[in-house]
Design a protein around this motif. Structure first.
Motif, short mmCIF file in Angstrom:
data_model
loop_
_atom_site.label_atom_id
_atom_site.label_comp_id
_atom_site.label_asym_id
_atom_site.label_seq_id
_atom_site.Cartn_x
_atom_site.Cartn_y
_atom_site.Cartn_z
N PHE A 1 2.10 11.69 -1.85
CA PHE A 1 1.80 10.59 -2.70
C PHE A 1 0.76 9.84 -1.85
O PHE A 1 -0.45 8.74 -2.28
CB PHE A 1 2.78 10.44 -2.89
CG PHE A 1 2.90 9.01 -3.22
CD1 PHE A 1 2.46 8.78 -4.91
CD2 PHE A 1 2.63 7.35 -2.50
CE1 PHE A 1 2.42 7.22 -5.33
CE2 PHE A 1 2.73 5.97 -2.84
CZ PHE A 1 2.88 5.75 -4.80
N PHE A 2 0.82 9.97 -0.13
CA PHE A 2 0.41 9.66 0.30
C PHE A 2 -1.02 9.47 0.63
O PHE A 2 -2.34 8.86 1.37
CB PHE A 2 1.17 9.15 2.10
CG PHE A 2 2.34 8.63 2.04
CD1 PHE A 2 2.33 6.93 1.59
CD2 PHE A 2 2.95 9.21 1.85
CE1 PHE A 2 3.43 6.53 1.49
CE2 PHE A 2 4.48 8.33 1.81
CZ PHE A 2 4.91 7.05 1.15
N SER A 3 -1.27 10.94 0.63
CA SER A 3 -2.93 11.03 0.33
C SER A 3 -3.49 10.95 -0.54
O SER A 3 -5.05 10.91 -0.45
CB SER A 3 -3.05 13.14 0.71
OG SER A 3 -2.46 13.68 -0.52
N VAL A 4 -3.53 10.44 -1.53
CA VAL A 4 -3.99 10.70 -2.64
C VAL A 4 -3.97 8.68 -3.08
O VAL A 4 -4.00 8.52 -4.09
CB VAL A 4 -3.43 11.22 -3.97
CG1 VAL A 4 -3.92 12.48 -3.92
CG2 VAL A 4 -2.02 11.50 -3.96
N LEU A 5 -3.24 8.21 -1.97
CA LEU A 5 -3.09 7.16 -2.30
C LEU A 5 -4.12 6.10 -2.06
O LEU A 5 -4.01 4.57 -3.26
CB LEU A 5 -2.65 6.02 -0.88
CG LEU A 5 -1.59 4.84 -1.21
CD1 LEU A 5 -0.56 5.08 -1.86
CD2 LEU A 5 -1.27 4.48 0.72
N HIS A 6 -5.83 6.22 -2.03
CA HIS A 6 -6.14 5.70 -2.91
C HIS A 6 -6.90 5.72 -4.40
O HIS A 6 -7.61 5.11 -4.94
CB HIS A 6 -8.29 6.37 -1.58
CG HIS A 6 -7.53 7.39 -2.33
ND1 HIS A 6 -7.04 8.37 -0.65
CD2 HIS A 6 -9.40 8.23 -2.01
CE1 HIS A 6 -7.97 9.41 -1.16
NE2 HIS A 6 -9.21 9.45 -2.13
N PHE A 7 -6.35 6.25 -4.95
CA PHE A 7 -6.53 7.44 -6.38
C PHE A 7 -5.51 6.22 -7.04
O PHE A 7 -5.52 5.83 -8.24
CB PHE A 7 -6.35 8.43 -6.64
CG PHE A 7 -7.55 9.07 -6.23
CD1 PHE A 7 -8.83 9.02 -7.03
CD2 PHE A 7 -7.76 10.66 -5.30
CE1 PHE A 7 -9.87 9.30 -6.11
CE2 PHE A 7 -8.68 11.03 -5.04
CZ PHE A 7 -9.73 10.67 -5.49
N VAL A 8 -4.30 5.96 -6.53
CA VAL A 8 -2.95 5.76 -7.00
C VAL A 8 -2.58 4.44 -6.81
O VAL A 8 -2.57 3.85 -8.08
CB VAL A 8 -1.45 6.62 -6.28
CG1 VAL A 8 -0.22 5.89 -6.55
CG2 VAL A 8 -1.60 8.43 -6.47
#
Length: 110
Positions: free
Chosen positions: A56-63
């Motif tokens: 979740f935190f590695s794709v936070l910029h998408f989420v």
């Protein structure tokens, strides 16, 4: 006198048809609002179901932008539903007034 009564009834029937057409439009808006409201729920369910495949935190910029869009869609769906419910209540009140004006129309609309 009979012609005036017939014209009055036909005008009231025309008004009732117009109000019922507007009510049908409100029902279509309600249906669209429910569909718009269901979209964020579907996307979130998909994200939860596939959450084991990403961090979740590695794709936070998408989420974060995705959650903003889903929040906007949720608010828009709630707005559409509330607006259509309020308008349908107004249409029902107008139909009751038309029914009260003439007993012949009241029999037709029940």
């Amino acid at each position: 006198m009979e012609q005036e009564n017939t014209e009055n009834v036909s005008i009231l029937i025309g008004e009732a048809q117009l109000i019922l057409a507007e009510k049908r439009t409100s029902l279509a808006v309600l249906r669209s609002g429910v569909a718009v409201l269901a979209l964020p729920i579907t996307v979130l369910s998909f994200l939860i179901a596939t959450s084991k495949y990403y961090d979740f935190f590695s794709v936070l910029h998408f989420v974060i932008p995705l959650f903003c869009i889903l929040g906007a869609l949720t608010l828009f769906g709630i707005y559409l539903i509330a607006r259509s419910v309020i308008r349908m209540q107004r249409h029902d009140k107008l139909l009751k007034k038309i029914k009260a004006k003439n007993s012949a129309i009241s029999e037709l609309m029940d």
